[in-house]
Write a protein that holds these residues in place. Structure first.
Motif, short mmCIF file in Angstrom:
data_model
loop_
_atom_site.label_atom_id
_atom_site.label_comp_id
_atom_site.label_asym_id
_atom_site.label_seq_id
_atom_site.Cartn_x
_atom_site.Cartn_y
_atom_site.Cartn_z
N ARG A 173 0.84 -1.21 0.00
CA ARG A 173 0.00 0.00 0.00
C ARG A 173 0.87 1.26 0.00
O ARG A 173 0.58 2.23 -0.70
CB ARG A 173 -0.93 0.00 1.21
N ALA A 174 1.93 1.24 0.80
CA ALA A 174 2.83 2.40 0.85
C ALA A 174 3.52 2.59 -0.50
O ALA A 174 3.64 3.72 -0.99
CB ALA A 174 3.86 2.22 1.97
N THR A 175 3.97 1.50 -1.10
CA THR A 175 4.64 1.59 -2.40
C THR A 175 3.71 2.18 -3.44
O THR A 175 4.12 3.05 -4.23
CB THR A 175 5.13 0.19 -2.85
N ARG A 176 2.47 1.71 -3.47
CA ARG A 176 1.50 2.22 -4.43
C ARG A 176 1.25 3.72 -4.22
O ARG A 176 1.24 4.50 -5.18
CB ARG A 176 0.18 1.44 -4.31
N LEU A 177 1.06 4.12 -2.97
CA LEU A 177 0.82 5.52 -2.67
C LEU A 177 2.01 6.38 -3.08
O LEU A 177 1.85 7.43 -3.73
CB LEU A 177 0.56 5.69 -1.17
N LEU A 178 3.21 5.95 -2.75
CA LEU A 178 4.40 6.74 -3.06
C LEU A 178 4.67 6.79 -4.57
O LEU A 178 5.15 7.81 -5.08
CB LEU A 178 5.61 6.20 -2.30
N ASP A 179 4.35 5.70 -5.27
CA ASP A 179 4.48 5.72 -6.74
C ASP A 179 3.52 6.74 -7.35
O ASP A 179 3.87 7.47 -8.29
CB ASP A 179 4.20 4.33 -7.32
N LEU A 180 2.29 6.80 -6.80
CA LEU A 180 1.32 7.78 -7.29
C LEU A 180 1.81 9.20 -7.05
O LEU A 180 1.68 10.08 -7.92
CB LEU A 180 -0.03 7.57 -6.59
N ILE A 181 2.38 9.44 -5.86
CA ILE A 181 2.90 10.78 -5.55
C ILE A 181 4.07 11.12 -6.47
O ILE A 181 4.16 12.24 -6.99
CB ILE A 181 3.33 10.85 -4.07
N MET A 182 4.94 10.15 -6.70
CA MET A 182 6.09 10.40 -7.57
C MET A 182 5.62 10.71 -8.99
O MET A 182 6.15 11.61 -9.65
CB MET A 182 7.01 9.16 -7.56
N ASP A 183 4.61 9.97 -9.46
CA ASP A 183 4.05 10.25 -10.80
C ASP A 183 3.50 11.68 -10.85
O ASP A 183 3.68 12.39 -11.85
CB ASP A 183 2.94 9.26 -11.13
N GLY A 184 2.83 12.10 -9.77
CA GLY A 184 2.29 13.45 -9.72
C GLY A 184 3.38 14.51 -9.74
O GLY A 184 3.23 15.56 -10.39
#
Length: 202
Positions: A173-184
Motif C-alpha cells: 500500500r505504501a509503495t503504491r501511494l508513493l508511486d502515485l505521488i512520484m508520478d504526480g
C-alpha cells in the motif's frame, strides 16, 4: 595521556546509547508498557548506564522518535551522493514510509510521554522537512519534477502514509501511494537540460 583514555570511553558510551535505542524501538513497538529494566537487560547494559542516558521512560521514547527521524533526514544527503536526484527522492520516500510505520508502532508510548501537564513536548518534523527540501531542490534543478514544489506541499501529499495500518501488510500500500505521488511530481517536469524560469538569456 588522559585524553587518549577518554576517547574509547566516549565511543563505548555512544555504542551503549545506540544499542539501548535499537532495543527500545523494537520492544516499545511490540508493547508500549515494556519495563525499562527489560530494555536495559536486552541491551546488555547495567541499570546505572541506562539511567545515565535515559532518566525516565519519557526521555527514552522521545529520543527514539528524534533519533529515528534524524536517521531518515540524514539519509537524504547520502542518497544524493550516490543516486540520480529522481532515484534518491523515491528511495528516500521508502525510508520515510518505514519511519512512519515505526512511529505508528510506538504511537502509544509517544502519547503517554507527551500527554498530561509538565510532560515533554513531541519533537517537530523540521529535519524531515529540510531533507525533503534538499531532495526537491535537487530534482527541481535536474528538471525531473514540476517546478515550485515545496517541502510543505510534499509533507501534505504524503499524509496518507500515516493512515496505513502498520500492523497489516503495509508495504504494498505504501509503495503504491508513493508511486502515485512520484508520478504526480513528474507531471509538468521540464526535463533534464531545460532552462529554468529565468530563460536562456539569464
Amino acid at each position: 595521556m588522559q585524553p587518549e583514555k577518554g576517547a574509547p570511553q566516549r565511543s563505548d558510551a555512544q555504542r551503549n546509547r545506540e544499542r539501548i535505542l535499537e532495543v527500545a524501538l523494537v520492544e516499545l513497538t511490540n508493547d508500549a508498557d515494556t519495563p525499562l529494566s527489560v530494555i536495559a537487560k536486552k541491551a546488555c547494559v547495567g541499570q546505572g548506564t541506562f539511567y545515565r542516558n535515559f532518566p525516565n521512560r519519557e526521555t527514552l521514547v522521545l529520543e527514539i522518535y528524534r533519533h529515528e527521524m534524524q536517521q531518515v533526514a540524514d539519509s537524504a544527503a547520502q542518497l544524493l551522493r550516490t543516486r540520480r536526484p529522481e532515484q534518491a527522492l523515491r528511495e528516500w520516500m521508502d525510508r520515510l514510509a518505514q519511519f512512519g510505520m515505526a512511529k505508528a508502532g510506538i504511537a502509544n508510548a509517544i502519547q503517554q510521554a507527551t500527554s498530561g501537564p509538565g510532560n515533554l513536548a513531541k519533537p517537530g518534523h523540521a529535519p524531515v522537512s529540510e531533507a525533503a527540501e534538499l531532495l526537491l531542490r535537487a530534482n527541481d534543478e535536474a528538471g525531473t519534477i514540476r517546478p515550485g514544489v515545496t517541502a510543505d506541499d510534499f509533507i501534505l501529499a504524503i499524509g496518507g502514509l500515516w493512515l496505513i495500518d502498520p500492523a497489516g501488510d503495509w508495504r504494498p500500500r505504501a509503495t503504491r501511494l508513493l508511486d502515485l505521488i512520484m508520478d504526480g511530481l513528474r507531471v509538468g517536469a521540464p526535463g533534464p537540460g531545460t532552462p529554468g524560469p529565468a530563460g536562456p538569456g539569464h
